[in-house]
Design a protein around this motif. Structure first.
Motif, PDB file in Angstrom:
ATOM      1  N   GLU A  83       7.498  -0.558 -10.052  1.00  0.00           N
ATOM      2  CA  GLU A  83       6.132  -0.179 -10.416  1.00  0.00           C
ATOM      3  C   GLU A  83       5.164  -1.341 -10.283  1.00  0.00           C
ATOM      4  O   GLU A  83       3.979  -1.146 -10.014  1.00  0.00           O
ATOM      5  CB  GLU A  83       6.111   0.349 -11.859  1.00  0.00           C
ATOM      6  CG  GLU A  83       4.761   0.895 -12.288  1.00  0.00           C
ATOM      7  CD  GLU A  83       4.784   1.512 -13.674  1.00  0.00           C
ATOM      8  OE1 GLU A  83       3.735   2.036 -14.110  1.00  0.00           O
ATOM      9  OE2 GLU A  83       5.851   1.466 -14.329  1.00  0.00           O
ATOM     10  N   TYR A  84       5.655  -2.561 -10.477  1.00  0.00           N
ATOM     11  CA  TYR A  84       4.787  -3.732 -10.489  1.00  0.00           C
ATOM     12  C   TYR A  84       5.295  -4.806  -9.528  1.00  0.00           C
ATOM     13  O   TYR A  84       6.494  -4.917  -9.269  1.00  0.00           O
ATOM     14  CB  TYR A  84       4.736  -4.362 -11.888  1.00  0.00           C
ATOM     15  CG  TYR A  84       4.067  -3.528 -12.944  1.00  0.00           C
ATOM     16  CD1 TYR A  84       2.680  -3.531 -13.103  1.00  0.00           C
ATOM     17  CD2 TYR A  84       4.826  -2.754 -13.819  1.00  0.00           C
ATOM     18  CE1 TYR A  84       2.077  -2.778 -14.076  1.00  0.00           C
ATOM     19  CE2 TYR A  84       4.220  -1.993 -14.804  1.00  0.00           C
ATOM     20  CZ  TYR A  84       2.843  -2.010 -14.933  1.00  0.00           C
ATOM     21  OH  TYR A  84       2.234  -1.261 -15.905  1.00  0.00           O
ATOM     22  N   TYR A  85       4.335  -5.599  -9.042  1.00  0.00           N
ATOM     23  CA  TYR A  85       4.630  -6.894  -8.442  1.00  0.00           C
ATOM     24  C   TYR A  85       4.448  -7.953  -9.525  1.00  0.00           C
ATOM     25  O   TYR A  85       3.462  -7.932 -10.273  1.00  0.00           O
ATOM     26  CB  TYR A  85       3.656  -7.223  -7.318  1.00  0.00           C
ATOM     27  CG  TYR A  85       3.791  -6.417  -6.058  1.00  0.00           C
ATOM     28  CD1 TYR A  85       4.620  -6.841  -5.020  1.00  0.00           C
ATOM     29  CD2 TYR A  85       3.046  -5.250  -5.871  1.00  0.00           C
ATOM     30  CE1 TYR A  85       4.709  -6.117  -3.838  1.00  0.00           C
ATOM     31  CE2 TYR A  85       3.135  -4.531  -4.691  1.00  0.00           C
ATOM     32  CZ  TYR A  85       3.965  -4.965  -3.682  1.00  0.00           C
ATOM     33  OH  TYR A  85       4.042  -4.251  -2.505  1.00  0.00           O
ATOM     34  N   ALA A  86       5.366  -8.898  -9.573  1.00  0.00           N
ATOM     35  CA  ALA A  86       5.203 -10.074 -10.421  1.00  0.00           C
ATOM     36  C   ALA A  86       5.216 -11.309  -9.535  1.00  0.00           C
ATOM     37  O   ALA A  86       6.119 -11.475  -8.703  1.00  0.00           O
ATOM     38  CB  ALA A  86       6.311 -10.154 -11.470  1.00  0.00           C
ATOM     39  N   PHE A  87       4.206 -12.153  -9.687  1.00  0.00           N
ATOM     40  CA  PHE A  87       4.095 -13.387  -8.923  1.00  0.00           C
ATOM     41  C   PHE A  87       4.395 -14.543  -9.869  1.00  0.00           C
ATOM     42  O   PHE A  87       3.626 -14.810 -10.797  1.00  0.00           O
ATOM     43  CB  PHE A  87       2.695 -13.529  -8.330  1.00  0.00           C
ATOM     44  CG  PHE A  87       2.349 -12.453  -7.342  1.00  0.00           C
ATOM     45  CD1 PHE A  87       2.525 -12.659  -5.985  1.00  0.00           C
ATOM     46  CD2 PHE A  87       1.847 -11.225  -7.766  1.00  0.00           C
ATOM     47  CE1 PHE A  87       2.211 -11.659  -5.065  1.00  0.00           C
ATOM     48  CE2 PHE A  87       1.534 -10.225  -6.863  1.00  0.00           C
ATOM     49  CZ  PHE A  87       1.726 -10.443  -5.504  1.00  0.00           C
ATOM     50  N   LEU A  88       5.519 -15.198  -9.657  1.00  0.00           N
ATOM     51  CA  LEU A  88       5.970 -16.254 -10.547  1.00  0.00           C
ATOM     52  C   LEU A  88       5.963 -17.591  -9.820  1.00  0.00           C
ATOM     53  O   LEU A  88       6.342 -17.687  -8.647  1.00  0.00           O
ATOM     54  CB  LEU A  88       7.386 -15.968 -11.073  1.00  0.00           C
ATOM     55  CG  LEU A  88       7.533 -14.746 -11.980  1.00  0.00           C
ATOM     56  CD1 LEU A  88       7.839 -13.500 -11.172  1.00  0.00           C
ATOM     57  CD2 LEU A  88       8.626 -14.967 -13.017  1.00  0.00           C
ATOM     58  N   SER A  89       5.536 -18.620 -10.531  1.00  0.00           N
ATOM     59  CA  SER A  89       5.527 -19.946  -9.924  1.00  0.00           C
ATOM     60  C   SER A  89       6.943 -20.384  -9.601  1.00  0.00           C
ATOM     61  O   SER A  89       7.892 -20.071 -10.321  1.00  0.00           O
ATOM     62  CB  SER A  89       4.873 -20.955 -10.870  1.00  0.00           C
ATOM     63  OG  SER A  89       5.640 -21.106 -12.052  1.00  0.00           O
ATOM     64  N   GLY A  90       7.063 -21.133  -8.523  1.00  0.00           N
ATOM     65  CA  GLY A  90       8.365 -21.665  -8.139  1.00  0.00           C
ATOM     66  C   GLY A  90       8.596 -23.077  -8.593  1.00  0.00           C
ATOM     67  O   GLY A  90       9.643 -23.660  -8.315  1.00  0.00           O
ATOM     68  N   GLY A  91       7.602 -23.669  -9.296  1.00  0.00           N
ATOM     69  CA  GLY A  91       7.774 -25.026  -9.796  1.00  0.00           C
ATOM     70  C   GLY A  91       8.001 -26.015  -8.682  1.00  0.00           C
ATOM     71  O   GLY A  91       7.300 -26.040  -7.671  1.00  0.00           O
ATOM     72  N   HIS A  92       9.030 -26.866  -8.854  1.00  0.00           N
ATOM     73  CA  HIS A  92       9.275 -27.952  -7.906  1.00  0.00           C
ATOM     74  C   HIS A  92       9.637 -27.450  -6.516  1.00  0.00           C
ATOM     75  O   HIS A  92       9.584 -28.218  -5.548  1.00  0.00           O
ATOM     76  CB  HIS A  92      10.403 -28.848  -8.421  1.00  0.00           C
ATOM     77  CG  HIS A  92      10.112 -29.477  -9.736  1.00  0.00           C
ATOM     78  ND1 HIS A  92       9.095 -30.380  -9.922  1.00  0.00           N
ATOM     79  CD2 HIS A  92      10.695 -29.324 -10.961  1.00  0.00           C
ATOM     80  CE1 HIS A  92       9.067 -30.767 -11.182  1.00  0.00           C
ATOM     81  NE2 HIS A  92      10.018 -30.131 -11.837  1.00  0.00           N
ATOM     82  N   ALA A  93      10.037 -26.198  -6.388  1.00  0.00           N
ATOM     83  CA  ALA A  93      10.295 -25.653  -5.057  1.00  0.00           C
ATOM     84  C   ALA A  93       9.012 -25.560  -4.249  1.00  0.00           C
ATOM     85  O   ALA A  93       9.054 -25.464  -3.019  1.00  0.00           O
ATOM     86  CB  ALA A  93      10.954 -24.278  -5.158  1.00  0.00           C
ATOM     87  N   GLY A  94       7.852 -25.546  -4.928  1.00  0.00           N
ATOM     88  CA  GLY A  94       6.571 -25.539  -4.235  1.00  0.00           C
ATOM     89  C   GLY A  94       6.152 -24.189  -3.711  1.00  0.00           C
ATOM     90  O   GLY A  94       5.202 -24.093  -2.931  1.00  0.00           O
ATOM     91  N   ASP A  95       6.837 -23.121  -4.149  1.00  0.00           N
ATOM     92  CA  ASP A  95       6.542 -21.801  -3.608  1.00  0.00           C
ATOM     93  C   ASP A  95       6.195 -20.826  -4.724  1.00  0.00           C
ATOM     94  O   ASP A  95       6.077 -21.192  -5.891  1.00  0.00           O
ATOM     95  CB  ASP A  95       7.718 -21.284  -2.778  1.00  0.00           C
ATOM     96  CG  ASP A  95       9.014 -21.170  -3.588  1.00  0.00           C
ATOM     97  OD1 ASP A  95       8.976 -21.304  -4.825  1.00  0.00           O
ATOM     98  OD2 ASP A  95      10.075 -20.938  -2.969  1.00  0.00           O
ATOM     99  N   ILE A  96       6.016 -19.555  -4.344  1.00  0.00           N
ATOM    100  CA  ILE A  96       5.782 -18.471  -5.293  1.00  0.00           C
ATOM    101  C   ILE A  96       6.922 -17.470  -5.137  1.00  0.00           C
ATOM    102  O   ILE A  96       7.267 -17.070  -4.018  1.00  0.00           O
ATOM    103  CB  ILE A  96       4.432 -17.769  -5.026  1.00  0.00           C
ATOM    104  CG1 ILE A  96       3.278 -18.722  -5.338  1.00  0.00           C
ATOM    105  CG2 ILE A  96       4.304 -16.498  -5.857  1.00  0.00           C
ATOM    106  CD1 ILE A  96       3.162 -19.125  -6.782  1.00  0.00           C
ATOM    107  N   ARG A  97       7.512 -17.054  -6.260  1.00  0.00           N
ATOM    108  CA  ARG A  97       8.543 -16.024  -6.248  1.00  0.00           C
ATOM    109  C   ARG A  97       7.880 -14.677  -6.515  1.00  0.00           C
ATOM    110  O   ARG A  97       7.063 -14.560  -7.421  1.00  0.00           O
ATOM    111  CB  ARG A  97       9.584 -16.291  -7.336  1.00  0.00           C
ATOM    112  CG  ARG A  97      10.341 -17.593  -7.162  1.00  0.00           C
ATOM    113  CD  ARG A  97      11.212 -17.892  -8.367  1.00  0.00           C
ATOM    114  NE  ARG A  97      10.413 -18.203  -9.541  1.00  0.00           N
ATOM    115  CZ  ARG A  97      10.702 -17.818 -10.778  1.00  0.00           C
ATOM    116  NH1 ARG A  97      11.764 -17.067 -11.012  1.00  0.00           N
ATOM    117  NH2 ARG A  97       9.942 -18.165 -11.786  1.00  0.00           N
ATOM    118  N   VAL A  98       8.236 -13.686  -5.733  1.00  0.00           N
ATOM    119  CA  VAL A  98       7.708 -12.338  -5.926  1.00  0.00           C
ATOM    120  C   VAL A  98       8.839 -11.461  -6.446  1.00  0.00           C
ATOM    121  O   VAL A  98       9.864 -11.294  -5.773  1.00  0.00           O
ATOM    122  CB  VAL A  98       7.134 -11.751  -4.620  1.00  0.00           C
ATOM    123  CG1 VAL A  98       6.510 -10.383  -4.890  1.00  0.00           C
ATOM    124  CG2 VAL A  98       6.089 -12.702  -4.024  1.00  0.00           C
TER     125      VAL A  98
END
Length: 639
Positions: A83-98
């Motif tokens: 139902e939802y997208y969640a955009f989470l910080s990736g921290g030191h990986a430098g990316d965004i987790r979806v």
């Protein structure tokens, strides 16, 4: 409202100390003499929880009678969508987790400040140049992904995220789920907070944390009194810094008022110190409330100093712009070392909390510019628990705050906190244990004017015994909590391991995003090369330009011959129209792996400095003849 049943808090006292003598006064039989919560607090302080593996009775999830609490159905059957997208910080990986919610399935990673070969990010000319022009750093630390809004609701256009490490801000195009711009912010070391001016995201704010001399060019090296931090305002279209405001003390996190008048940032180190002892002498710090219209009026009037080509307005306490009845920055005293600050969906309050005080400070936004003493704008100070950090909302008048030391999320009533005496626990509705030591949390659409009020993610700093051991570098733990039933209370439904060290997140309903299945060539700067239009041309004595296509089983050229020392510019279009049929151009000996989604065109430029035969191949499995999809790059030696 009835009191939800929860083993973490007593319904009559509102505290986390059980009153039922039959419960052995809250002592766990496995650890005689140690209260469960006290044990967790001690563990948070000294890291002494390693011996808890397998002790499920200490980990929550069971009612007092040993039965498992009922939880809403969060399963998503195979083939169904979340139902939802969640955009989470990736921290030191430098990316965004979806993530997809409520399944908590990770469905994509978006590279931002990091190179990523599967996406070709940092390997094609465009993304490589973007990273180089934004400082050329080899890593970044993503913290606070925020989605663009129109009229106070998510509009599905962009996400923005800060680089805590290097003072940068990035923009992610949500049509293609890829980073399309990065801003390197002058005069700022450590961009901690990232938020927008609402309701229409017409400015992006980067909250500078570390104090440095301005300009930081070798002057005032040993004079900390001359160090400053700045708030940066960035144009979301051009991604250029429009102006900055210098302030006293360090800044931490930020959030904007819903109607665009204020931007709030928590401030610490009001002492101006440079070490822990110096930075923790005072018992008060502040929330800085930036009057955005007044700041822009000062810029328009020329009341600024230009530093490193940026217009810098003086927002320090003794600035002439802060004297009189119309200051550009209000300094609102609150307890020591505040961390998180967020604005309620109705725009009535900004709520700040800090690591070293068990209360949250509820600031009445309408009072900020009316009171003579800024302290009088603080209209509530509920006592929540140990280590309050960040707050989210459900749209029903409730706030949810992480308690880092208590390893809990606390739900409390905002208006009750305004009506109660300072430091009262009565606004607290319930607490739920999380595993362990939560930092940020996010409720569905909490940053908008109309939160969904069903799901919440607690982003916990420690996982300890929750997953299979993987050595000393443990995963962190994102925990999904259902908050949609005020009668049943908060319900923990799922754990999801996360690679360290993520921070904040945003959650958006899927109906508000419309990602593309294939690329629209008109959205790309590079010219499309169709089948039959391929060219290979020597445009100079030492430069060859190649335009070709890729499709299932072959490239536009089966062979490409250049001379040793040539600069080779290779532009390739994936002419497939079927979604999800990826190709790539991989030349490992030249460190090349450029991804090509359907209808996408990318360019890579390199120096052919090694004579020999180099196979060009597709690194994505694309058909039964995938292994036969290749070309030869022949580099002839110099005469």
């Amino acid at each position: 409202m009835s009191q939800p049943t929860n083993p973490s808090i007593d319904a009559e006292t509102g505290t986390d100390e059980p009153t039922d003598s039959a419960s052995d006064e809250g002592f766990d039989s496995l650890l005689p003499g140690i209260r469960r919560r006290e044990f967790m607090k001690t563990g948070a302080a000294v890291g002494g929880l390693a011996g808890l593996a397998g002790c499920s009775s200490l980990l929550g999830g069971d009612d007092d009678d040993g039965t498992v609490s009922a939880a809403p159905d969060h399963s998503v059957p195979p083939g169904d969508h979340d139902e939802y997208y969640a955009f989470l910080s990736g921290g030191h990986a430098g990316d965004i987790r979806v993530y997809g919610l409520p399944s908590m399935r990770e469905i994509m990673r978006i590279p931002v400040f990091n190179r990523e070969s599967a996406r070709g990010y940092g390997y094609d000319d465009e993304s490589r140049e973007m990273l180089e022009e934004a400082g050329g750093y080899t890593w970044g630390d993503t913290h606070h992904p925020r989605l663009s809004q129109t009229d106070g609701d998510y509009d599905g256009r962009f996400a923005y995220v800060n680089d805590k490490a290097n003072g940068r801000m990035a923009r992610i195009d949500l049509k293609y789920f890829e980073t399309d711009a990065i801003c390197n912010i002058p005069n700022q070391q450590g961009t901690h907070g990232a938020c927008a001016r609402l309701p229409d995201t017409d400015l992006i704010f980067g909250v500078g944390e570390f104090r440095v001399p301005m300009p930081n060019d070798g002057r005032d090296l040993h004079d900390p009194d001359a160090y400053e931090s700045v708030l940066a305002a960035i144009d979301p279209d051009s991604m250029n810094v429009e102006w900055q405001v210098r302030v006293d003390g360090n800044m931490d996190n930020g959030d904007g008022s819903k109607q665009g008048r204020y931007f709030f940032a928590t401030g610490y180190n009001s002492e101006g110190g440079v070490n822990e002892q110096e930075m923790t002498r005072a018992d008060r710090d502040d929330v800085k409330a930036f009057e955005l219209d007044r700041i822009e009026a000062a810029v328009e009037a020329g009341d600024y100093e230009e530093i490193n080509n940026v217009l810098v307005v003086d927002g320090r306490k003794d600035s002439p712009l802060n004297q009189g009845d119309d200051p550009i920055v209000h300094y609102i005293p609150i307890p020591k070392s505040p961390h998180g600050v967020s604005v309620t969906p109705d725009n009535e309050y900004a709520i700040a909390s800090g690591k070293l005080d068990p209360t949250a400070s509820v600031i009445d936004i309408d009072l900020i510019d009316e009171v003579d003493d800024p302290t009088d704008a603080v209209v509530g100070r509920p006592q929540l628990g140990l280590g309050p950090l960040h707050t989210a909302y459900d749209g029903r008048g409730h706030a949810y705050t992480t308690l880092f030391i208590d390893s809990q999320v606390v739900k409390w009533d905002i208006e009750a906190a305004v009506e109660a005496e300072p430091e009262s626990e009565s606004p607290v509705i319930e607490k739920i244990d999380v595993h362990y030591n939560p930092g940020h949390l996010i409720a569905a659409e909490s940053y908008t004017e109309d939160p969904a009020g069903d799901w919440l993610i607690s982003l916990n700093k420690l996982s300890k015994d929750r997953f299979l051991p993987v050595g000393p570098h443990h995963p962190e733990n994102d925990q999904l909590i259902y908050i949609g039933d005020d009668e049943a209370g908060m319900q923990h439904v799922k754990d999801s391991p996360a690679y360290a060290e993520p921070h904040d997140a945003s959650i958006c309903h899927r109906s508000k995003l419309d990602p593309a299945d294939v690329y629209d060539p008109d959205d790309l700067d590079l010219e499309y090369t169709a089948s039959g239009e391929e060219t290979m041309e020597r445009v100079a004595d030492d430069r060859v330009e190649i335009d070709m296509y890729s499709t299932r089983n072959h490239y536009g050229f089966e062979e490409m011959t250049v001379q040793e020392g040539d600069t080779v510019e290779m532009k390739v279009t994936n002419v497939e129209t079927t979604s999800d049929l990826l190709h790539s151009v991989a030349i490992p000996e030249y460190d090349i792996n450029v991804k090509l989604a359907p209808q996408e065109t990318r360019k890579v430029t390199f120096t052919a400095d090694k004579p020999g035969v180099y196979w060009v191949y597709c690194a994505f499995f694309c058909s039964a003849l995938h292994l036969e999809m290749r070309s030869r790059l022949i580099v002839e030696p110099e005469d």
